[in-house]
Design an enzyme around this catalytic site. Sequence first.
Site, mmCIF file in Angstrom:
data_model
loop_
_atom_site.group_PDB
_atom_site.id
_atom_site.type_symbol
_atom_site.label_atom_id
_atom_site.label_comp_id
_atom_site.label_asym_id
_atom_site.label_seq_id
_atom_site.Cartn_x
_atom_site.Cartn_y
_atom_site.Cartn_z
ATOM 1 N N HIS A 80 -0.401 6.636 -2.631
ATOM 2 C CA HIS A 80 -0.092 5.589 -3.611
ATOM 3 C C HIS A 80 0.886 6.138 -4.639
ATOM 4 O O HIS A 80 0.958 7.354 -4.867
ATOM 5 C CB HIS A 80 -1.360 5.130 -4.322
ATOM 6 C CG HIS A 80 -2.269 4.309 -3.469
ATOM 7 N ND1 HIS A 80 -3.247 3.506 -4.010
ATOM 8 C CD2 HIS A 80 -2.364 4.156 -2.127
ATOM 9 C CE1 HIS A 80 -3.904 2.904 -3.041
ATOM 10 N NE2 HIS A 80 -3.393 3.284 -1.876
ATOM 11 N N GLU A 116 0.875 6.182 -7.866
ATOM 12 C CA GLU A 116 0.276 6.965 -8.948
ATOM 13 C C GLU A 116 -0.054 8.383 -8.492
ATOM 14 O O GLU A 116 0.199 9.353 -9.219
ATOM 15 C CB GLU A 116 -1.030 6.313 -9.449
ATOM 16 C CG GLU A 116 -0.854 4.910 -9.991
ATOM 17 C CD GLU A 116 -1.158 3.823 -8.967
ATOM 18 O OE1 GLU A 116 -1.793 2.826 -9.343
ATOM 19 O OE2 GLU A 116 -0.753 3.965 -7.788
ATOM 20 N N CYS A 122 -5.977 1.273 -8.511
ATOM 21 C CA CYS A 122 -7.173 1.072 -7.685
ATOM 22 C C CYS A 122 -8.197 2.163 -8.037
ATOM 23 O O CYS A 122 -7.937 3.035 -8.869
ATOM 24 C CB CYS A 122 -6.803 1.144 -6.198
ATOM 25 S SG CYS A 122 -6.353 2.801 -5.636
ATOM 26 N N CYS A 124 -6.899 5.781 -7.443
ATOM 27 C CA CYS A 124 -5.906 6.187 -8.431
ATOM 28 C C CYS A 124 -6.527 6.382 -9.809
ATOM 29 O O CYS A 124 -6.160 7.315 -10.531
ATOM 30 C CB CYS A 124 -4.760 5.186 -8.467
ATOM 31 S SG CYS A 124 -3.795 5.206 -6.938
#
Length: 157
Positions: free
Chosen positions: A55, A57, A85, A88
């Site tokens: 992801h 992040e 999410c 993260c």
Amino acid sequence: MNADRSEFFMQEAFTQAKNAMQHNEIPVGAVVVLNDNIIGEGFNQCIDKLNPTAHAEIIAIHAASKKIKNYRLVDCDLFVTLEPCLMCLGAIFHARIRNVYYAASDPKTGVCGGLVDLTLNQSLNHHCNFHKGLLGEKSKDLLQDFFQTKRIKKNRT
């Protein structure tokens, strides 16, 4: 952080989101900022890297940690185009990030108020400040356009 600088850094996160889109990834981008300088940046790369943890992040946090040679990002701020999410948020807390600015809420997987709000859980060992909505409409539009385009392409086949 003043509003102009915050908007500048969020625009940089959008540049990363557009990189994701060019790679046919969900257009989410992130940057990590320390002392008014970007020290890490990332965009979603799950498909390209065959890695469900890739992801924006996570990639930005990893890059920032390498840059300062420390896994703790205590005085850092994270700018991301979509609400984090669960995975993260865990990385954000473990890295000890100071502030998180996110553009659009995510009612399906967001854990900073979208689906649930884990930022309010006082039993967690770290907390940071969350700021939502900075360029939120722009992020929402980018995501909707991306998925609309995918649906159109799918219906043509």
